[in-house]
Design a protein around this motif. Structure first.
Motif, short mmCIF file in Angstrom:
data_model
loop_
_atom_site.label_atom_id
_atom_site.label_comp_id
_atom_site.label_asym_id
_atom_site.label_seq_id
_atom_site.Cartn_x
_atom_site.Cartn_y
_atom_site.Cartn_z
N GLU A 67 -12.91 32.02 28.90
CA GLU A 67 -11.52 32.48 28.76
C GLU A 67 -10.90 31.92 27.48
OE1 GLU A 67 -7.86 33.19 31.79
OE2 GLU A 67 -8.62 31.13 31.71
N ASP A 68 -11.25 30.69 27.11
CA ASP A 68 -10.77 30.14 25.85
C ASP A 68 -11.24 31.01 24.67
OD1 ASP A 68 -9.58 28.05 27.18
OD2 ASP A 68 -11.13 26.58 26.68
N VAL A 69 -12.50 31.44 24.72
CA VAL A 69 -13.01 32.33 23.68
C VAL A 69 -12.21 33.63 23.67
CG1 VAL A 69 -14.98 33.73 22.93
CG2 VAL A 69 -15.35 31.39 23.70
N ALA A 70 -11.96 34.17 24.85
CA ALA A 70 -11.19 35.41 24.95
C ALA A 70 -9.81 35.26 24.34
CB ALA A 70 -11.07 35.85 26.42
N ASN A 71 -9.18 34.11 24.55
CA ASN A 71 -7.85 33.88 24.00
C ASN A 71 -7.88 33.85 22.47
OD1 ASN A 71 -6.74 33.72 26.57
ND2 ASN A 71 -6.91 31.48 26.67
N VAL A 72 -8.92 33.22 21.91
CA VAL A 72 -9.06 33.19 20.44
C VAL A 72 -9.30 34.60 19.91
CG1 VAL A 72 -10.38 32.28 18.50
CG2 VAL A 72 -9.98 30.83 20.49
N LEU A 73 -10.20 35.33 20.56
CA LEU A 73 -10.50 36.69 20.12
C LEU A 73 -9.28 37.60 20.21
CD1 LEU A 73 -14.00 37.20 21.78
CD2 LEU A 73 -13.54 36.80 19.35
N SER A 74 -8.49 37.42 21.27
CA SER A 74 -7.27 38.20 21.43
C SER A 74 -6.29 37.90 20.31
CB SER A 74 -6.65 37.90 22.79
OG SER A 74 -5.48 38.66 22.99
N ASP A 75 -6.14 36.63 19.96
CA ASP A 75 -5.25 36.24 18.85
C ASP A 75 -5.72 36.84 17.54
OD1 ASP A 75 -3.76 34.74 20.60
OD2 ASP A 75 -4.60 32.80 20.01
N ILE A 76 -7.04 36.82 17.31
CA ILE A 76 -7.60 37.40 16.10
C ILE A 76 -7.33 38.90 16.05
CG2 ILE A 76 -9.76 37.95 14.90
CD1 ILE A 76 -10.82 35.22 15.87
N PHE A 103 -20.31 34.26 8.26
CA PHE A 103 -19.52 33.82 9.41
C PHE A 103 -19.79 34.70 10.63
CE2 PHE A 103 -16.76 31.68 6.24
CZ PHE A 103 -16.78 30.42 6.79
N PHE A 104 -19.74 36.01 10.45
CA PHE A 104 -19.89 36.89 11.60
C PHE A 104 -21.31 36.86 12.15
CE2 PHE A 104 -16.16 39.02 9.48
CZ PHE A 104 -15.24 38.57 10.41
N ASP A 105 -22.29 36.73 11.27
CA ASP A 105 -23.67 36.57 11.74
C ASP A 105 -23.81 35.33 12.61
OD1 ASP A 105 -24.46 38.84 10.40
OD2 ASP A 105 -25.53 37.80 8.79
N LEU A 106 -23.18 34.24 12.17
CA LEU A 106 -23.28 32.99 12.91
C LEU A 106 -22.52 33.06 14.24
CD1 LEU A 106 -22.92 30.49 9.94
CD2 LEU A 106 -24.95 30.78 11.38
N PHE A 107 -21.35 33.68 14.23
CA PHE A 107 -20.61 33.85 15.49
C PHE A 107 -21.44 34.64 16.49
CE2 PHE A 107 -16.36 33.37 13.14
CZ PHE A 107 -16.18 32.09 13.62
N GLU A 108 -22.06 35.72 16.02
CA GLU A 108 -22.86 36.55 16.91
C GLU A 108 -24.07 35.79 17.44
OE1 GLU A 108 -23.63 40.19 14.79
OE2 GLU A 108 -21.48 40.64 14.60
N PRO A 151 -9.00 29.88 8.58
CA PRO A 151 -9.88 28.74 8.88
C PRO A 151 -9.69 28.20 10.29
CG PRO A 151 -9.03 28.53 6.66
CD PRO A 151 -8.32 29.72 7.27
N GLU A 152 -8.45 28.17 10.75
CA GLU A 152 -8.18 27.68 12.11
C GLU A 152 -8.81 28.59 13.16
OE1 GLU A 152 -4.48 26.77 15.18
OE2 GLU A 152 -4.05 27.43 13.13
N GLU A 153 -8.78 29.90 12.91
CA GLU A 153 -9.41 30.83 13.83
C GLU A 153 -10.92 30.63 13.89
OE1 GLU A 153 -6.32 34.61 13.32
OE2 GLU A 153 -8.05 34.42 12.00
N ILE A 154 -11.52 30.42 12.74
CA ILE A 154 -12.96 30.18 12.67
C ILE A 154 -13.32 28.90 13.43
CG2 ILE A 154 -14.86 29.59 11.11
CD1 ILE A 154 -13.50 31.44 9.03
N SER A 155 -12.55 27.86 13.21
CA SER A 155 -12.79 26.58 13.86
C SER A 155 -12.63 26.69 15.38
CB SER A 155 -11.82 25.53 13.30
OG SER A 155 -11.98 24.31 13.95
#
Length: 209
Positions: free
Chosen positions: A195-204, A14-19, A77-81
């Motif tokens: 910013e949407d990505v930032a919001n997800v990352l902040s929640d994580i 997962f992390f490899d793919l996100f990167e 799973p929701e965070e990944i999605s």
């Protein structure tokens, strides 16, 4: 895939793919900035951008495929999605605006496009750095700092968009107004997706700290 691989969390995958997806978004942003600063050979640059966008789609598909195959995931799973979709959305807007410029027959760029492209590139650089930090999440405050910077850059893009629209409506060419307004707004939308990505990352970062 064997039982062990199905049960054991596929953290690295997962992390490899996100990167990879974050890197691809940044690659698209760099090409966009190159395009608006050096508006030559536009058709070939648009073709290259489309290839980058297809690569991003393929990576996003891999993430969702991995999600369907993994019983225990390193994040919710929701965070990944949400993260996969948000990262892919950045590329969609970068590519879409690039194709729009070519399709509209834009013959030259202006300082507003150049500044918005610069802010997109800076934002995706911050995204790329922050995404790498969620692999271990040993410093959630650092993740949050990058998220705050992405939000700041998005606010700057809002200001640039406002100035661009104000300047545009001071002209009388209706067709040019329609074309450029679309381009300005879609460039700014790419910073919204960052910013949407930032919001997800902040929640994580908050949930897993």
């Amino acid at each position: 895939m064997g039982l062990k691989e199905w049960i054991v969390p596929q953290d690295r995958a997962f992390f490899d793919l996100f990167e990879k997806l974050a890197d691809t978004a940044n690659e698209g942003a760099e090409l966009l900035q190159n395009l608006v600063n050096d508006y030559e050979d536009v058709q070939n640059k648009c073709h290259k951008m489309k290839q980058i966008e297809h690569e991003g789609d393929a990576i996003s598909h891999q993430i969702f495929e991995q999600l369907n195959l993994t019983f225990i995931t390193p994040l919710e799973p929701e965070e990944i999605s949400r993260l996969a979709k948000a990262l892919d959305d950045i590329l969609d807007y970068i590519d879409g605006t690039t194709q729009q410029m070519y399709g509209y027959g834009v013959t030259e760029t202006d300082t507003y496009m150049q500044e918005l492209a610069r802010l997109i590139n800076l934002s995706t650089t911050e995204v790329k750095t922050a995404v790498r930090m969620i692999r271990k999440l040993d410093n959630p405050k650092a993740v949050e700092r990058h998220c705050i910077e992405i939000n700041r850059l998005e606010n700057l893009a809002d200001v640039v968009l406002g100035e661009a629209i104000k300047n545009l409506f001071a002209t009388n060419d209706a067709i040019t107004i329609i074309k450029l307004k679309d381009i300005y707004e879609n460039l700014e939308e790419a910073t919204d997706k960052c910013e949407d990505v930032a919001n997800v990352l902040s929640d994580i970062a908050i949930r897993h700290s």
